[in-house]
Scaffold this motif. Structure first.
Motif, PDB file in Angstrom:
ATOM      1  N   LEU A 287     -27.604  36.801  -4.188  1.00 20.97           N
ATOM      2  CA  LEU A 287     -28.393  35.611  -3.897  1.00 20.97           C
ATOM      3  C   LEU A 287     -29.656  35.557  -4.748  1.00 20.97           C
ATOM      4  O   LEU A 287     -30.062  34.488  -5.209  1.00 20.97           O
ATOM      5  CB  LEU A 287     -28.763  35.578  -2.412  1.00 20.97           C
ATOM      6  N   GLN A 288     -30.259  36.726  -4.979  1.00 19.98           N
ATOM      7  CA  GLN A 288     -31.468  36.739  -5.793  1.00 19.98           C
ATOM      8  C   GLN A 288     -31.152  36.361  -7.237  1.00 19.98           C
ATOM      9  O   GLN A 288     -31.946  35.683  -7.903  1.00 19.98           O
ATOM     10  CB  GLN A 288     -32.115  38.127  -5.745  1.00 19.98           C
ATOM     11  N   ALA A 289     -29.980  36.778  -7.730  1.00 23.08           N
ATOM     12  CA  ALA A 289     -29.577  36.395  -9.085  1.00 23.08           C
ATOM     13  C   ALA A 289     -29.425  34.883  -9.204  1.00 23.08           C
ATOM     14  O   ALA A 289     -29.743  34.288 -10.236  1.00 23.08           O
ATOM     15  CB  ALA A 289     -28.268  37.086  -9.457  1.00 23.08           C
ATOM     16  N   MET A 290     -28.945  34.235  -8.141  1.00 22.68           N
ATOM     17  CA  MET A 290     -28.842  32.777  -8.145  1.00 22.68           C
ATOM     18  C   MET A 290     -30.228  32.138  -8.115  1.00 22.68           C
ATOM     19  O   MET A 290     -30.485  31.133  -8.794  1.00 22.68           O
ATOM     20  CB  MET A 290     -28.028  32.303  -6.946  1.00 22.68           C
ATOM     21  N   ARG A 291     -31.131  32.722  -7.361  1.00 23.55           N
ATOM     22  CA  ARG A 291     -32.460  32.113  -7.212  1.00 23.55           C
ATOM     23  C   ARG A 291     -33.299  32.241  -8.479  1.00 23.55           C
ATOM     24  O   ARG A 291     -34.066  31.335  -8.805  1.00 23.55           O
ATOM     25  CB  ARG A 291     -33.189  32.762  -6.032  1.00 23.55           C
ATOM     26  N   ASP A 292     -33.160  33.361  -9.192  1.00 24.40           N
ATOM     27  CA  ASP A 292     -34.015  33.534 -10.382  1.00 24.40           C
ATOM     28  C   ASP A 292     -33.325  33.106 -11.671  1.00 24.40           C
ATOM     29  O   ASP A 292     -33.873  33.313 -12.753  1.00 24.40           O
ATOM     30  CB  ASP A 292     -34.520  34.972 -10.479  1.00 24.40           C
ATOM     31  N   GLY A 293     -32.130  32.529 -11.579  1.00 23.84           N
ATOM     32  CA  GLY A 293     -31.498  31.953 -12.751  1.00 23.84           C
ATOM     33  C   GLY A 293     -30.618  32.881 -13.553  1.00 23.84           C
ATOM     34  O   GLY A 293     -30.029  32.461 -14.553  1.00 23.84           O
ATOM     35  N   ARG A 294     -30.465  34.143 -13.157  1.00 24.96           N
ATOM     36  CA  ARG A 294     -29.581  35.039 -13.887  1.00 24.96           C
ATOM     37  C   ARG A 294     -28.113  34.684 -13.669  1.00 24.96           C
ATOM     38  O   ARG A 294     -27.255  35.049 -14.469  1.00 24.96           O
ATOM     39  CB  ARG A 294     -29.836  36.491 -13.464  1.00 24.96           C
ATOM     40  N   ALA A 295     -27.810  34.006 -12.588  1.00 23.71           N
ATOM     41  CA  ALA A 295     -26.457  33.522 -12.313  1.00 23.71           C
ATOM     42  C   ALA A 295     -26.548  32.053 -11.932  1.00 23.71           C
ATOM     43  O   ALA A 295     -27.541  31.606 -11.348  1.00 23.71           O
ATOM     44  CB  ALA A 295     -25.795  34.320 -11.196  1.00 23.71           C
ATOM     45  N   ARG A 296     -25.512  31.298 -12.264  1.00 20.68           N
ATOM     46  CA  ARG A 296     -25.501  29.870 -11.960  1.00 20.68           C
ATOM     47  C   ARG A 296     -24.348  29.480 -11.045  1.00 20.68           C
ATOM     48  O   ARG A 296     -24.318  28.374 -10.527  1.00 20.68           O
ATOM     49  CB  ARG A 296     -25.416  29.067 -13.259  1.00 20.68           C
ATOM     50  N   VAL A 297     -23.376  30.392 -10.875  1.00 19.27           N
ATOM     51  CA  VAL A 297     -22.208  30.104 -10.047  1.00 19.27           C
ATOM     52  C   VAL A 297     -22.042  31.239  -9.038  1.00 19.27           C
ATOM     53  O   VAL A 297     -22.088  32.416  -9.408  1.00 19.27           O
ATOM     54  CB  VAL A 297     -20.930  29.965 -10.893  1.00 19.27           C
ATOM     55  N   CYS A 298     -21.858  30.876  -7.775  1.00 23.88           N
ATOM     56  CA  CYS A 298     -21.606  31.850  -6.714  1.00 23.88           C
ATOM     57  C   CYS A 298     -20.245  31.537  -6.088  1.00 23.88           C
ATOM     58  O   CYS A 298     -20.013  30.412  -5.638  1.00 23.88           O
ATOM     59  CB  CYS A 298     -22.703  31.800  -5.656  1.00 23.88           C
ATOM     60  N   VAL A 299     -19.350  32.519  -6.087  1.00 22.08           N
ATOM     61  CA  VAL A 299     -18.053  32.371  -5.435  1.00 22.08           C
ATOM     62  C   VAL A 299     -18.146  33.084  -4.094  1.00 22.08           C
ATOM     63  O   VAL A 299     -18.475  34.275  -4.045  1.00 22.08           O
ATOM     64  CB  VAL A 299     -16.918  32.962  -6.292  1.00 22.08           C
ATOM     65  N   ALA A 300     -17.872  32.374  -3.009  1.00 20.41           N
ATOM     66  CA  ALA A 300     -18.179  32.921  -1.687  1.00 20.41           C
ATOM     67  C   ALA A 300     -17.115  32.554  -0.667  1.00 20.41           C
ATOM     68  O   ALA A 300     -16.420  31.552  -0.793  1.00 20.41           O
ATOM     69  CB  ALA A 300     -19.545  32.408  -1.208  1.00 20.41           C
TER      70      ALA A 300
END
Length: 645
Positions: A287-300
């Motif tokens: 989740l932190q990677a999504m928030r700080d921009g290191r990731a743009r896609v989350c598969v959940a």
């Protein structure tokens, strides 16, 4: 915030610093002066700002109209949330909201070290946020003292009851002082919530905000019918078409999450996974990677469907349809929050359209039925984005200008522009070609020169062409038409690939040949069964029926086509095995049939006339049965079997 705002000054300043110009409807309602001391039962949809809302609502109670807290001791406020992610998110939100009040916050959630939580509680906390099971553990162990609690908030109360936390909630509420305030926030108020409120709240005020009646007005629902084999291709195209700053893809199982994550990672998407098999630390990092921009896609999986608030989440993709309309709403509610617009895209396989229509109807939302973005549509959208890129309006520095003039002298404007386009396209995953959802497959063209490869999975691993083929296509960035025969052996599988496509496939997979699930691909120097590696241009017609199973196994297309069912445990027919050199010795001849007539069943006579068992009760003694007919009892049922149950 307005000078006449009823909010406590430090909280009003925190909201202003956060950019809040006005409160949302639910925040405005729960902070009314007449509700300052009342128990509240609030219907509030996801994305309505309820976390800040109940933080504001309980502030006068736990601060006792002061601007700051005193020294931390036993907690004054308790927030109960259904999931770890939501509990940690609530703590984060209340952290900045109460930052100027000197508040100390503690969290108690499953998956974290309980000893660390106990030490934090021993040091003192003004507000505790946790999940039901872990909070109950701390209360029973004596590490959480609720004797000074002034306000309890149940966030997503309906979800906690659905997850089976009723006993834990009743224990927690029963352990808190009777003169506390109790606030329940729930998307819906079924009978179970009403009964809980009647038992543990005092003259609760029922609050229904206007946002509940205009649910998900900022979400654009789109249902996209696709061919069954194109589901994952359509997901890639949807991601590429919208190029959302943040996107969530929902799947129903952990296996699907892992497969999609691997596929998208191989296609150069910045992707993370979120499912129940991950530790709390891994989920927090995702989740932190999504928030700080290191990731743009989350598969959940649906573990992330409630309460997760990601900034700038513009796109939700349902890779697999949810089980019901309520889950659809909670998944989709991750976008379109706090007045921002969002898109919720349902990928609907050809055979699931009726199910999708029913889910949308029960959810009471209207979706536009549109085609999934084609490869041409993605390319056209890319051109629009490239032409609108802010880089064209930026000032050109002296050094950049000198180098640009040098390039113009060397290569010319057209060649430089073409190189720029190729470089820009290289930073993005190539779109997929999609088949029409209802299109019938045409005749299969002749297969050309090919190379053979081995995959380290076989019948012992329950390998099947219907999932080996998509796995190879995803990893090697090739199409189904590039693959010929797929022949599954006991411990490995042989795959035929067009010779012209083999180098690109190997480059995409990498030198180690790693595929999904730990499988390994290796190139063969020669066809595995001897002879030519080319597919015959014509194949004998296949007849249907069990008598012609050898024909089904002998043909290449029967191994390739994923829609045909094949018994994995059936041995390879002897003619096929012999043709390809798979038999090391001749099969043993069958034993000859014994001469004479077959013995009768129990109750009849053998070939010699001797009795083979007790006579049937439905036949008269010494009266033989008529030839050609089996005796039967009145009522048409066989006699009951005797023996052990």
């Amino acid at each position: 915030m307005s000078e006449t705002s009823p909010l406590i000054r430090p909280l009003a300043e925190a909201l202003a610093n956060r950019g809040y110009d006005q409160l949302t409807p639910v925040q405005e309602t729960v902070t009314q002066p007449e509700y300052t001391a009342a128990d509240l039962l609030v219907s509030s949809q996801t994305g309505s700002g309820k976390t800040v809302g109940f933080g504001l609502a309980i502030a006068p109670t736990i601060l006792a109209d002061a601007d700051r807290f005193g020294p931390a001791g036993a907690p004054l406020g308790l927030i109960v949330a259904p999931t770890r992610e939501l509990a940690l998110q609530v703590r984060h939100e209340l952290g900045w909201l109460y930052g100027m009040t000197g508040a100390t916050l503690a969290s108690c959630v499953g998956g974290m070290d309980m000893r660390d939580e106990r030490r934090a509680l021993d040091r003192g906390a003004h507000i505790v946020v946790g999940t039901p099971g872990r909070l109950r553990d701390h209360i029973q162990r004596g590490s959480l003292d609720l004797s000074l609690i002034r306000a309890v908030v149940l966030d997503e109360a309906d979800e906690m009851l659905d997850l089976g936390f009723r006993e834990d909630l009743e224990f927690i509420l029963g352990s808190a002082p009777e003169d506390r305030r109790t606030l329940m926030f729930s998307a819906t108020v079924p009978k179970s919530i009403a009964a809980l409120a009647a038992t543990y709240q005092k003259d609760a005020v029922r609050v229904t905000t206007a946002g509940e009646r205009s649910q998900h007005a900022d979400i654009d629902y789109r249902a996209m019918p696709v061919a069954t084999q194109d589901v994952e291709h359509a997901i890639v195209n949807v991601l590429r078409y919208y190029e959302a700053q943040n996107a969530i893809i929902f799947a129903n199982t952990r296996a699907t999450v892992n497969r999609l994550t691997t596929r998208l990672s191989n296609r150069a998407f910045a992707v993370v996974a979120l499912s129940g098999e991950l530790s709390q630390s891994e989920r927090s990092h995702a989740l932190q990677a999504m928030r700080d921009g290191r990731a743009r896609v989350c598969v959940a999986t649906d573990v992330a469907a409630r309460g997760i608030d990601l900034p700038n989440l513009e796109l939700v993709i349902h890779a697999e349809l949810p089980s019901n309309g309520e889950t659809l709403l909670h998944r989709s509610g991750r976008t379109g929050r706090a007045g921002r617009k969002g898109v919720s895209a349902l990928i609907v396989p050809k055979n699931a359209r009726k199910k999708a229509e029913n889910i949308l109807r029960f959810a009471k939302v209207t979706a536009a039925w549109v085609d999934a973005p084609s490869a041409d549509a993605v390319r056209a959208r890319d051109e629009e984005r490239l032409l609108a890129d802010p880089v064209w309006s930026e000032d050109i520095g002296e050094r950049d200008g000198a180098f640009a003039r040098r390039l113009l002298d060397l290569h010319g404007a057209e060649r430089i522009a073409a190189a720029f386009v190729r470089a820009w396209q290289g930073r993005h995953s190539a779109p997929e070609e999609l088949a029409a959802p209802g299109a019938a497959e045409g005749p299969r063209p002749a297969f050309g020169p090919s190379r053979w490869f081995s995959i380290s999975l076989g019948r012992a691993d329950k390998a099947e062409p219907r999932w080996l083929l998509p796995m190879l296509c995803r990893a090697g960035n090739i199409s189904r038409e590039d693959v010929g025969a797929i022949r599954v052996q006991e411990t490995e599988t042989f795959v035929e690939v067009l010779a012209a496509r083999a180098p690109a496939m190997l480059a995409a997979i990498g030198p180690e040949g790693r595929l999904e699930g730990g499988a390994v691909l290796r190139a063969l120097d020669a066809p595995p069964f001897g002879g030519s590696a080319e597919r015959p241009k014509s194949e004998p017609p296949r007849k249907k029926g069990p008598k012609h199973a050898a024909n089904r196994d002998a043909g290449d297309s029967a191994w390739k086509t994923p829609d045909r069912k094949r018994d994995r445990d059936r041995p390879i027919p002897a003619p096929v095995a012999a043709e390809h050199g798979l038999l090391t010795e001749a099969p043993a001849p069958k034993a000859p049939k014994p001469a004479g007539k077959k013995p009768h069943r129990k109750g009849g006579k053998s070939a010699t006339g001797a009795s083979t068992g007790s006579p049937r009760k439905d036949r008269a003694p010494n009266k033989p049965a008529k030839p050609g007919k089996a005796p039967h009892r009145k009522g048409g049922m066989a006699p009951p079997k005797r023996g052990k149950n």
